[in-house]
Motif scaffolding. Structure first.
Motif, short mmCIF file in Angstrom:
data_model
loop_
_atom_site.label_atom_id
_atom_site.label_comp_id
_atom_site.label_asym_id
_atom_site.label_seq_id
_atom_site.Cartn_x
_atom_site.Cartn_y
_atom_site.Cartn_z
N ALA A 212 35.91 35.95 46.30
CA ALA A 212 37.28 35.97 46.81
C ALA A 212 38.13 37.00 46.09
N GLU A 213 37.85 37.21 44.80
CA GLU A 213 38.70 38.13 44.06
C GLU A 213 38.65 39.54 44.63
N SER A 214 37.43 39.97 45.00
CA SER A 214 37.33 41.35 45.45
C SER A 214 37.22 41.50 46.95
N LEU A 216 38.61 39.21 49.44
CA LEU A 216 39.36 38.16 50.13
C LEU A 216 39.54 38.49 51.61
N GLN A 217 39.74 39.76 51.90
CA GLN A 217 40.02 40.08 53.30
C GLN A 217 38.85 39.72 54.19
N LEU A 220 39.39 35.98 54.77
CA LEU A 220 40.57 35.60 55.53
C LEU A 220 40.57 36.13 56.94
N LEU A 221 39.92 37.26 57.15
CA LEU A 221 39.98 37.82 58.49
C LEU A 221 39.10 37.07 59.48
N SER A 223 39.46 33.79 59.50
CA SER A 223 40.09 32.50 59.23
C SER A 223 40.05 31.58 60.44
N GLN A 282 43.72 33.15 44.70
CA GLN A 282 44.28 34.47 45.01
C GLN A 282 45.61 34.30 45.73
N ASP A 283 46.57 35.20 45.41
CA ASP A 283 47.90 35.12 46.03
C ASP A 283 47.82 35.07 47.55
N ALA A 284 47.12 36.03 48.11
CA ALA A 284 47.08 36.10 49.57
C ALA A 284 46.35 34.91 50.16
N ARG A 287 48.80 32.08 50.26
CA ARG A 287 49.75 32.32 51.34
C ARG A 287 49.14 31.93 52.68
N ALA A 288 47.91 32.38 52.89
CA ALA A 288 47.25 32.07 54.16
C ALA A 288 47.05 30.56 54.30
N SER A 291 50.14 28.96 55.31
CA SER A 291 50.54 29.31 56.68
C SER A 291 49.79 28.49 57.73
N VAL A 292 48.67 27.89 57.37
CA VAL A 292 47.99 27.03 58.36
C VAL A 292 48.27 25.56 58.07
#
Lengths: 336, 327
Positions: A212-214, A216-217, A220-221, A223, A282-284, A287-288, A291-292
């Motif tokens: 997740a640290e490196s 994460l996208q 999350l993408l 998701s 992780q911050d993002a 946040r995600a 948001s859900v």
């Protein structure tokens, strides 16, 4: 002077099919016992190649040969020898020959072989630049195209292979690579009724979240598929009200608005909670998750939870979210 | 007036030099003095040559070394300036002018390095952005409405998640609104809720509506978002990089390293704007990323979404495809 065992092993390579058939059946029998395994282990350098040659033969010999190899591969030293002699490649080649009929056994053998780092490397084909990841892609495709609906579900155990290999970073990177889309395919298997498949998915996702640290996208993408797989097992059994589901994306909201079979396997629950923990570090990710309406789901799920290990896992995520509640919580509250 | 005397002075020195009857150290002084006059005249290259000649004839000629340094400074040969200063300070460690020059050089080098660092950071940042966009399979086209969007660009956060500035256009009157930071993992509903909130319940029934919305048709429940599908041409990788560099320290950079295979022009995707472009409705519960990655969405620089109200009479015209955004 050859003793009986040596003679028997020699018969595995006999030109006469009846003799090999008889021999392999007996050898298979030996592998079923602790002592038998030990005795055969002395002759590993002959037994293993002989048995692997029989894998390519007709089902009457390939099946007992495969069963014997599955048993033998449970022993670490023997497994190592098998990897060294290229057993992973042999297995993959025969697996994808039509009519091989021993798929399930070969997959089980690979599960055992991928308990070793060397086995994982061999399956990942890290040495070969062009073929890198090809075996894994094939296995994932077979895993996802077959299902537990069929009577024997030959690729069921790929679930365990995926958990094994995802212990290594190289495999995680491969699975997370958005261009190959492997994780996305794997997550969909979460709906399967097979407990083995379900466990394999949750275990694999959890392992992949260590990236997740490196990356994460790459988590999350997807998701749309990720959150339901991670949150449904820990959402409890209540039907959620509109106030809660209105803040969730459709696939999550609609799943939680209806009656459903709760997930009762604590191992799966702990794994998904660990995965959520890694993401929300992780911050993002946090946040995600907000948001859900993730925290609300955990809140509701926790209310009904009894298993102490699972409760502990809920609490770990909970305190992480509370410690970091700063901006996220306030922006979530704003939209009430 | 003074300048005429300078060229006379040059002549004198030149004649003296050409006589070649003096000792090396005396010749050195002549060259050094001619260098000085050349400096005053602004003939930096000649000044440097004279000073170097003077130094050759007499390496301890501190004045010559100083003048060589000054000439090099004007020619922006920063390394040479430093080296002349250092040589001069070896012979005359307390020389104030040399010390001042040396400090000035250090300062200039630092500024230069900082600027270079800024430029390369900007280029690296743009490349990372371009990769992130490419990895997600997003298509970027030429920017539109730049008078509204200015130089706003997407950004990547520490977790490699994209944040986009998003333009909302009220199609009926072409009035606009901005979402400065729309994280790709956020849902549209969350941002639409926030707009209502921050403009003190702009969409609430009890508050004054948008100034142009005489009938109060634009409420939270009545609005719908649309994007324009299939309009425009995708930017090539190098054009994309250039677009991302606009307004940064590296906006002037001439050539950027781009992979050969990416250097080809972008593909032409379907119909262009105004020729029956399709309006695609955006589901509020979807994330920005979900929408942006739709194969028919070519992001015009930054994402633009059109806001219409179900309650307005404009709605029918819009949905029938009879409305086209003004150029």
């Amino acid at each position: 002077m050859a003793n009986e065992l040596e003679e028997l092993i020699g018969f595995l390579s006999s030109p006469s099919p009846q003799i090999t058939k008889a021999a392999v059946d007996i050898v298979r029998g030996f592998t079923g016992s602790e002592d038998g395994l030990k005795s055969l282990a002395h002759y590993a350098n002959i037994v293993l190649p002989s048995l692997s040659r029989l894998l390519a033969g007709p089902k009457e010999v390939s099946e007992p040969a495969a069963e014997a190899l599955v048993n033998l591969s449970q022993d670490t030293d023997l497994a190592r020898k098998m990897v060294e002699m290229g057993m992973v490649k042999i297995a993959m080649e025969i697996l994808y020959k039509p009519e091989s009929g021993i798929s399930k056994l070969l997959v089980m053998m690979l599960v055992n072989l991928t308990q070793l780092d060397a086995g994982i490397a061999s399956l990942l084909q890290t040495e070969d630049e062009k073929m890198n990841g090809l075996y894994v892609m094939k296995l994932v495709r077979s895993f996802c195209r077959s299902s537990s609906e069929t009577s024997d579900d030959p690729f069921e155990h790929v679930a365990s292979i995926l958990v094994n290999i995802s212990k290594q970073e190289a495999a995680r990177k491969l699975l997370l690579d958005p261009k190959r889309g492997l994780l996305k395919q794997i997550i969909r298997q979460f709906d399967s009724s097979s407990p083995l498949r379900k466990k394999g998915v949750s275990g694999t996702i959890r392992n992949c979240c260590f990236e997740a640290e490196s990356q994460l996208q790459n988590l999350l993408l997807i998701s749309e598929f990720l959150w339901p797989a991670l949150l449904l097992p820990v959402a409890g059994k209540k039907i959620y009200n509109e106030k809660d589901t209105s803040k969730m994306p459709l696939e999550l909201g609609s799943a939680l608005s209806i009656e459903r079979e709760p997930v009762t396997d604590p191992e799966i629950q702990v794994q998904v909670l660990e995965a959520i923990y890694l993401i929300t570090l992780q911050d993002a990710g946090r946040r995600a998750f907000w948001s859900v309406n993730g925290p609300r789901i955990l809140q509701v799920g926790y209310e009904d939870e009894q298993d102490p290990k699972v409760m502990e896992a809920y609490e770990r995520v909970g305190s992480l979210l509370v410690d970091n509640s700063g901006t996220e919580e306030s922006s979530a509250e704003k939209s009430i | 007036m003074g300048k005429k005397h300078y060229s006379d002075a040059i002549d004198c020195y030149t004649r003296a030099i050409n006589q070649k009857v003096l000792s090396d150290s005396e010749q050195s002084i002549l060259f050094s003095n001619r260098a000085h006059v050349n400096l005053l005249l602004g003939n930096y290259r000649r000044a440097l040559m004279d000073a170097e000649e003077a130094i050759k004839l007499c390496p301890t000629n501190v004045k010559a070394l100083y003048r060589a340094a000054k000439a090099s400074l004007s020619l922006n040969l920063l390394v040479e300036v430093k080296s002349f200063c250092e040589k001069g300070l070896e012979h005359d460690p307390n020389n104030k002018e040399l010390k001042k020059l040396a400090e000035e050089i250090d300062l200039r080098r630092l500024e230069h390095e900082q600027r270079e660092a800024q430029v390369s950071r900007a280029v690296a940042g743009a490349k990372d952005l371009a990769s992130a966009i490419e990895d997600r399979g997003l298509k970027i086209g030429k920017a539109v409405f730049q008078e509204l969007t200015g130089l706003r660009k997407p950004t990547l956060d520490n977790n490699n998640i994209l944040h986009w500035p998003v333009l909302l256009l009220y199609a009926e009157v072409m009035s606009s609104d901005f979402i400065e930071d729309f994280c790709e993992t956020d849902m549209f509903s969350a941002h639409l809720d926030m707009i209502s909130f921050s403009l003190s319940n702009m969409f609430s029934d009890t508050c004054p509506p948008l100034p142009w919305d005489k009938e109060n048709n634009y409420t939270r429940e009545s609005i719908e978002l649309y994007y324009e599908a299939g309009s425009g041409v995708c930017l090539s990788k190098s054009k994309l990089l250039r677009y991302l560099l606009e307004g940064t320290a590296a906006s002037h950079v001439e050539s950027i390293d781009v992979d050969e295979k990416d250097a080809t022009e972008g593909l032409n995707h379907g119909i262009s704007a105004g020729e029956g472009s399709k309006w695609v409705k955006v589901g509020e519960k979807r994330t920005l990323h979900d929408i942006l990655k739709e194969p028919n969405f070519i992001i015009p620089g930054i994402p633009v979404f059109y806001v219409v109200s179900k309650r307005s009479s404009f709605y029918k015209e819009f949905k029938a495809g009879k409305w086209v955004p003004p150029p």
